[in-house]
Design an enzyme around this catalytic site. Structure first.
Site, PDB file in Angstrom:
ATOM      1  N   GLY A 190      -1.348  -1.582   6.744  1.00 49.95           N
ATOM      2  CA  GLY A 190      -1.382  -2.790   7.568  1.00 49.95           C
ATOM      3  C   GLY A 190      -2.715  -3.483   7.414  1.00 49.95           C
ATOM      4  N   THR A 191      -3.055  -4.335   8.347  1.00 47.06           N
ATOM      5  CA  THR A 191      -4.328  -5.060   8.270  1.00 47.06           C
ATOM      6  C   THR A 191      -5.454  -4.081   8.597  1.00 47.06           C
ATOM      7  OG1 THR A 191      -3.115  -6.991   8.993  1.00 47.06           O
ATOM      8  CG2 THR A 191      -5.510  -7.155   9.024  1.00 47.06           C
ATOM      9  N   GLY A 192      -6.158  -3.670   7.550  1.00 53.13           N
ATOM     10  CA  GLY A 192      -7.073  -2.534   7.641  1.00 53.13           C
ATOM     11  C   GLY A 192      -8.140  -2.626   8.719  1.00 53.13           C
ATOM     12  N   THR A 219       0.867  -1.190   0.000  1.00 53.86           N
ATOM     13  CA  THR A 219       0.000   0.000   0.000  1.00 53.86           C
ATOM     14  C   THR A 219       0.900   1.235   0.000  1.00 53.86           C
ATOM     15  OG1 THR A 219      -1.780  -1.072   1.170  1.00 53.86           O
ATOM     16  CG2 THR A 219      -1.592   1.289   1.522  1.00 53.86           C
ATOM     17  N   ARG A 268     -14.708  -6.329  -0.311  1.00 56.15           N
ATOM     18  CA  ARG A 268     -14.154  -5.903   0.993  1.00 56.15           C
ATOM     19  C   ARG A 268     -13.439  -4.562   0.824  1.00 56.15           C
ATOM     20  NH1 ARG A 268      -8.719  -4.474   2.675  1.00 56.15           N
ATOM     21  NH2 ARG A 268      -8.470  -4.976   4.862  1.00 56.15           N
ATOM     22  N   VAL A 269     -13.703  -3.637   1.734  1.00 59.49           N
ATOM     23  CA  VAL A 269     -13.028  -2.341   1.719  1.00 59.49           C
ATOM     24  C   VAL A 269     -12.245  -2.210   3.019  1.00 59.49           C
ATOM     25  CG1 VAL A 269     -13.378   0.160   1.732  1.00 59.49           C
ATOM     26  CG2 VAL A 269     -14.783  -1.277   0.253  1.00 59.49           C
ATOM     27  N   GLY A 270     -11.008  -1.780   2.921  1.00 54.57           N
ATOM     28  CA  GLY A 270     -10.168  -1.655   4.117  1.00 54.57           C
ATOM     29  C   GLY A 270     -10.187  -0.250   4.697  1.00 54.57           C
ATOM     30  N   ASP A 271      -9.155   0.063   5.442  1.00 55.35           N
ATOM     31  CA  ASP A 271      -9.066   1.347   6.148  1.00 55.35           C
ATOM     32  C   ASP A 271      -8.694   2.520   5.248  1.00 55.35           C
ATOM     33  OD1 ASP A 271      -6.558  -0.019   5.868  1.00 55.35           O
ATOM     34  OD2 ASP A 271      -5.652   1.523   7.127  1.00 55.35           O
TER      35      ASP A 271
HETATM   36  N1  ASP Z   1      -4.407  -1.267   4.910  1.00 54.38           N
HETATM   37  C1  ASP Z   1      -4.657  -1.908   3.648  1.00 54.38           C
HETATM   38  C2  ASP Z   1      -5.990  -2.611   3.708  1.00 54.38           C
HETATM   39  O1  ASP Z   1      -6.264  -3.242   4.706  1.00 54.38           O
HETATM   40  C3  ASP Z   1      -3.607  -2.893   3.261  1.00 54.38           C
HETATM   41  C4  ASP Z   1      -2.169  -2.520   3.532  1.00 54.38           C
HETATM   42  O2  ASP Z   1      -1.876  -1.440   4.005  1.00 54.38           O
HETATM   43  O3  ASP Z   1      -1.274  -3.343   3.242  1.00 54.38           O
HETATM   44  O4  ASP Z   1      -6.712  -2.590   2.749  1.00 54.38           O
END
Ligand code: ASP
Length: 344
Positions: free
Chosen positions: A257-259, A205, A233-236
């Site tokens: 990171g893990t959104g 990202t 799916r939509v992340g942060d």
């Molecule tokens: N934060 C992003 C998401 O979860 C992924 C990432 O930053 O690697 O969509």
């Protein structure tokens, strides 16, 4: 009565004069700090997972992105222009999980999210699950500047893109063999959890925060999300306050990171609140978010962020083993780093 009025007036004038004398002279514009900070994703960024050739290519592209944004700032351009220019370069590179080279969804599609926020006006624009937009960050900016919405998703976002004259590209433009392999590995791992997972975990990202000579901040983030994510799916990243936030009064923030953890913790907004409500410094607030709140919610390996304030302070904390990152600070020094043990 008249005497009281004159005394009052004299007091007001005296206070005004005292203030005028005490106020420091405004800094000439050229002397105000400019700065820029970027990330290219967090995760298992380890020397063991990255060949020397890849290492060099990452550094070169991060440097190119930084220089493009810094050149805008040096010419007295806006932080918003700098952020969009820098992220556009990273989106066009197949190395990062944004634009070309984005990760695949479970069904083998590419669905992109991006957001941008202007610290001066606190206006924001974002797009999610777009499948044919070459530079989602540029479309996020159009949403901010030319639509009444903050967030547009899927086909509606693409219709808006066409209305705005943004050319669409086929899905094949984004797809790379490396990301396809990562999806296959992920799917195999779900069948057989003992098979080692993809060490890259789909990181890549991209994000940027910039400070211009007018003292304004802007922040942006762009991503393909997580390898093998559920379609839709939509992340942060495009959620204002979760993965992206900016306020001239505090700072600009872009997360990676893990959104889901960033969304539940509203990391980017909370960082800003830690500064305004508790008076924490940028560095203290950034470390608190990543090493305490995010760590408690998502554990180690949940991610990292970049943050920049109006004085030009920069923070780049992460709780993963590495994070692609770089900056040009207020003194003009350019730094690029990848691994957790690199202490630039
Ligand atoms: N934060 C992003 C998401 O979860 C992924 C990432 O930053 O690697 O969509």
């Amino acid at each position: 009565m008249k005497r009281a009025f004159l005394t009052g007036l004299a007091l007001v004038v005296a206070t005004f004069v005292a203030h005028a004398q005490a106020a420091p002279p405004a800094k000439p514009v050229a002397a105000r700090p400019i700065a820029i900070v970027i990330h290219g994703g967090s995760g298992d960024v380890l020397r063991a997972n990255i060949s020397p050739e890849e290492d060099a290519a990452y550094r070169e592209t991060l440097t190119q992105g930084l220089k493009a944004g810094y050149a805008v700032l040096e010419k007295d351009g806006t932080s918003l222009d700098a952020v969009v220019a820098t992220i556009g370069i990273l989106e066009d590179s197949p190395l990062f999980n944004a634009g070309k080279g984005a990760v695949f969804t479970r069904s083998g599609r590419i669905q992109l999210d991006a957001a941008v926020m202007d610290g001066a006006t606190k206006k924001a624009g974002a797009v999610a699950s777009v499948e044919h937009v070459k530079n989602p960050i540029a479309l996020a900016r159009l949403v901010m500047e030319r639509s009444p919405a903050v967030l547009l998703v899927g086909p509606g976002a693409e219709e808006f893109a066409v209305e705005q004259g943004v050319a669409l590209v086929p899905q094949s433009y984004f797809k790379t063999a490396k990301r396809y392999e990562a999806l296959q590995k992920k799917l195999r791992q779900e069948q057989a959890p003992w098979v080692p997972s993809d060490p890259s975990k789909g990181h890549g990202t991209v994000g940027c925060v910039a400070l211009d000579r007018q003292g304004h901040l802007a922040a942006g983030t762009s991503t393909g999300g997580l390898t093998g994510k559920l379609d839709g799916r939509v992340g942060d990243t495009p959620i204002i306050g979760a993965g992206t936030y900016c306020d001239d009064a505090t700072c600009g923030v872009s997360c990676t990171g893990t959104g889901e953890f960033f969304m539940r913790c509203l990391v980017a907004y909370d960082l800003s609140q830690q500064m305004s409500l508790k008076g924490l410094s940028l560095q203290e607030a950034a470390v608190y978010e990543v090493q305490k709140r995010l760590h408690d919610a998502g554990g180690p390996d949940s991610g990292g962020l970049i943050a920049l304030d109006r004085q030009g302070h920069i923070a780049t904390p992460f709780n993963t083993r590495g994070m692609f990152r770089g900056w040009v600070d207020a003194s003009g020094k350019l730094v690029v780093a990848l691994y957790g043990d690199e202490k630039p």
